[in-house]
Enzyme design. Structure first.
Site, PDB file in Angstrom:
ATOM      1  N   ARG A  79       0.799  -1.225   0.000  1.00  0.00           N
ATOM      2  CA  ARG A  79       0.000   0.000   0.000  1.00  0.00           C
ATOM      3  C   ARG A  79       0.833   1.276   0.000  1.00  0.00           C
ATOM      4  O   ARG A  79       1.865   1.350   0.667  1.00  0.00           O
ATOM      5  CB  ARG A  79      -0.940  -0.008   1.214  1.00  0.00           C
ATOM      6  CG  ARG A  79      -1.992  -1.102   1.112  1.00  0.00           C
ATOM      7  CD  ARG A  79      -2.716  -1.341   2.417  1.00  0.00           C
ATOM      8  NE  ARG A  79      -3.793  -2.322   2.219  1.00  0.00           N
ATOM      9  CZ  ARG A  79      -3.620  -3.650   2.301  1.00  0.00           C
ATOM     10  NH1 ARG A  79      -2.435  -4.150   2.586  1.00  0.00           N
ATOM     11  NH2 ARG A  79      -4.636  -4.472   2.083  1.00  0.00           N
ATOM     12  N   HIS A 104      -0.735  -2.579  -4.584  1.00  0.00           N
ATOM     13  CA  HIS A 104      -0.093  -3.455  -5.566  1.00  0.00           C
ATOM     14  C   HIS A 104       0.072  -2.815  -6.948  1.00  0.00           C
ATOM     15  O   HIS A 104      -0.148  -3.449  -7.980  1.00  0.00           O
ATOM     16  CB  HIS A 104      -0.850  -4.771  -5.697  1.00  0.00           C
ATOM     17  CG  HIS A 104      -0.756  -5.644  -4.474  1.00  0.00           C
ATOM     18  ND1 HIS A 104       0.319  -5.613  -3.613  1.00  0.00           N
ATOM     19  CD2 HIS A 104      -1.615  -6.570  -3.964  1.00  0.00           C
ATOM     20  CE1 HIS A 104       0.135  -6.497  -2.642  1.00  0.00           C
ATOM     21  NE2 HIS A 104      -1.035  -7.080  -2.820  1.00  0.00           N
ATOM     22  N   HIS A 175       3.072 -13.184  -5.193  1.00  0.00           N
ATOM     23  CA  HIS A 175       1.798 -13.233  -4.465  1.00  0.00           C
ATOM     24  C   HIS A 175       1.166 -14.621  -4.576  1.00  0.00           C
ATOM     25  O   HIS A 175      -0.010 -14.761  -4.919  1.00  0.00           O
ATOM     26  CB  HIS A 175       0.852 -12.155  -5.005  1.00  0.00           C
ATOM     27  CG  HIS A 175      -0.083 -11.590  -3.992  1.00  0.00           C
ATOM     28  ND1 HIS A 175      -1.016 -12.355  -3.322  1.00  0.00           N
ATOM     29  CD2 HIS A 175      -0.232 -10.324  -3.520  1.00  0.00           C
ATOM     30  CE1 HIS A 175      -1.705 -11.586  -2.497  1.00  0.00           C
ATOM     31  NE2 HIS A 175      -1.250 -10.344  -2.594  1.00  0.00           N
ATOM     32  N   TYR A 177      -0.682 -17.873  -3.443  1.00  0.00           N
ATOM     33  CA  TYR A 177      -1.633 -18.302  -2.422  1.00  0.00           C
ATOM     34  C   TYR A 177      -1.439 -19.804  -2.251  1.00  0.00           C
ATOM     35  O   TYR A 177      -1.717 -20.580  -3.171  1.00  0.00           O
ATOM     36  CB  TYR A 177      -3.073 -18.055  -2.854  1.00  0.00           C
ATOM     37  CG  TYR A 177      -3.581 -16.638  -2.742  1.00  0.00           C
ATOM     38  CD1 TYR A 177      -4.589 -16.314  -1.831  1.00  0.00           C
ATOM     39  CD2 TYR A 177      -3.100 -15.627  -3.563  1.00  0.00           C
ATOM     40  CE1 TYR A 177      -5.094 -15.025  -1.734  1.00  0.00           C
ATOM     41  CE2 TYR A 177      -3.596 -14.339  -3.481  1.00  0.00           C
ATOM     42  CZ  TYR A 177      -4.594 -14.039  -2.567  1.00  0.00           C
ATOM     43  OH  TYR A 177      -5.085 -12.767  -2.487  1.00  0.00           O
ATOM     44  N   ASP A 238      -3.308  -9.935   8.037  1.00  0.00           N
ATOM     45  CA  ASP A 238      -2.942  -9.209   6.831  1.00  0.00           C
ATOM     46  C   ASP A 238      -2.015  -8.067   7.260  1.00  0.00           C
ATOM     47  O   ASP A 238      -2.446  -6.939   7.455  1.00  0.00           O
ATOM     48  CB  ASP A 238      -4.171  -8.655   6.095  1.00  0.00           C
ATOM     49  CG  ASP A 238      -3.824  -8.098   4.721  1.00  0.00           C
ATOM     50  OD1 ASP A 238      -2.667  -8.264   4.280  1.00  0.00           O
ATOM     51  OD2 ASP A 238      -4.701  -7.495   4.080  1.00  0.00           O
ATOM     52  N   GLU A 303       4.383 -12.933   1.417  1.00  0.00           N
ATOM     53  CA  GLU A 303       4.874 -11.945   0.451  1.00  0.00           C
ATOM     54  C   GLU A 303       6.155 -11.300   0.986  1.00  0.00           C
ATOM     55  O   GLU A 303       6.114 -10.358   1.762  1.00  0.00           O
ATOM     56  CB  GLU A 303       3.793 -10.890   0.205  1.00  0.00           C
ATOM     57  CG  GLU A 303       2.469 -11.465  -0.263  1.00  0.00           C
ATOM     58  CD  GLU A 303       1.328 -10.479  -0.081  1.00  0.00           C
ATOM     59  OE1 GLU A 303       1.434  -9.338  -0.571  1.00  0.00           O
ATOM     60  OE2 GLU A 303       0.334 -10.843   0.577  1.00  0.00           O
TER      61      GLU A 303
END
Length: 336
Positions: A79, A104, A175, A177, A238, A303
């Protein structure tokens, strides 16, 4: 071992290639040119391939629905507060895509661009390249990006590089997952991180600027544990962990074992931070790999990164790069 190359789709008039890497241990990794996304990653378990990432079977789902599944995010990952920053007294504005902030690289960041890929079968690697012109998404500088993915046994090494002709912020993340067991959630995996501190977030998920010790907080993963509270309820994550200074870069910063105990992931990186996200916002309206349903907590992200909003925090690791300071970054995942 030859690398299979095939057409996976088309985006804005550009062909999207897929590259399939295979290793002598039976691991297979499919990477597509759209955002350099790892579309699938299969590891043998008791002689059968197990998919360990979240992705889609067909290309149209990626531009329509993907929350950066497997992709490279940038120019500046994570961010940027207020979607603007200042370099040498000049203010630059970039697109907002999360309230007033930029996430991003904005709505058309590197994770939504078609990169050119070139296979190197001798090295069992693929090198992707993308040129981002001066002013793209508001960022200064002509930047040449590259991302090289090399598969050796059960290890996938990612090497990122960028050169620019003027000062500009650059901070890339992979990124992926992950879901190591194929269960509906990753809440019962076991997680351990080499991090004694974290960057405190405000309610907007932006750093307050305070770096806090993990002691007596939910961010203490120095001892391995799952992602539930004492009553068994899910705990959301997060945020950015501050990886321990002076660590041996040959040692993993993250060790995660699936809830069935069959696979363990180890991450090594040269980055100072690690954004840990456990899919609390994930809610896909379309099926994923093998027809799976991806809902809350279906996957976790590790990340490796510079710190979020570093453009506004001069005491965070510097993300401003220049012609005499090129960008370079590596990480390596081992899943066995």
């Amino acid at each position: 071992m030859a690398i299979a190359v095939s057409s996976f789709g088309e985006y804005e008039g550009k062909r999207v290639d897929q590259f399939r890497l295979k290793s002598d241990t039976g691991v297979e990794v499919d990477i597509i040119g759209f955002g350099v996304a790892v579309r699938d990653w299969r590891v043998p378990v008791k002689g059968a391939p197990r998919s360990v990432v979240l992705g889609f079977e067909d290309f149209p789902a990626y531009p329509a629905h993907s929350p950066h599944f497997g992709a490279v995010a940038g120019r500046v990952a994570n961010r940027i507060a207020g979607s603007s920053f200042v370099i040498d007294g000049k203010t630059y504005s970039v697109p907002a895509n999360e309230g007033p902030n930029s996430l991003h690289g904005g709505p058309e960041g590197l994770g939504r661009q078609v990169w050119d890929g070139e296979a190197d079968s001798a090295a069992n690697s693929v090198r992707f390249r993308f040129f981002s012109p001066d002013g793209a998404a508001g960022y200064p500088g002509n930047v040449d990006f590259s991302a090289t993915y090399t598969l050796t046994g059960n290890r996938l090494r990612l090497e990122f590089a960028a050169t620019t002709d003027r000062k500009t912020p650059i901070s890339l993340v992979q990124h992926q997952y992950f879901n190591l067991s194929g269960a509906q959630t990753v809440l019962d995996h076991s997680y351990r991180f080499a991090a004694s501190a974290f960057t405190e977030n405000g309610e907007d998920l932006l750093p307050t600027g305070v770096i806090r010790p993990v002691d007596a907080t939910k961010w203490d993963f120095r001892t391995a544990h799952a992602l539930r509270d004492a009553s068994g309820q899910p705990v959301a994550f997060d945020g950015n962990l501050v990886l321990d200074n002076g660590r041996d870069l040959g040692e993993p910063v993250a060790v995660v074992t699936g809830d069935d105990g069959a696979l363990t992931l180890k991450l090594r990186t040269d980055r100072p931070g690690l954004q840990f996200y456990n899919g609390v916002y994930t809610d896909m309206p379309v099926p994923g790999l093998g027809g799976r349903t991806y809902k809350h907590f279906s996957g976790f992200c590790l990340e490796d990164q510079a710190f979020p909003d570093a453009v506004h925090r001069p005491y965070f690791p510097n993300i401003i790069y220049s012609p005499d300071r090129p960008y370079a970054h590596w990480c390596e995942f081992e899943i066995a």
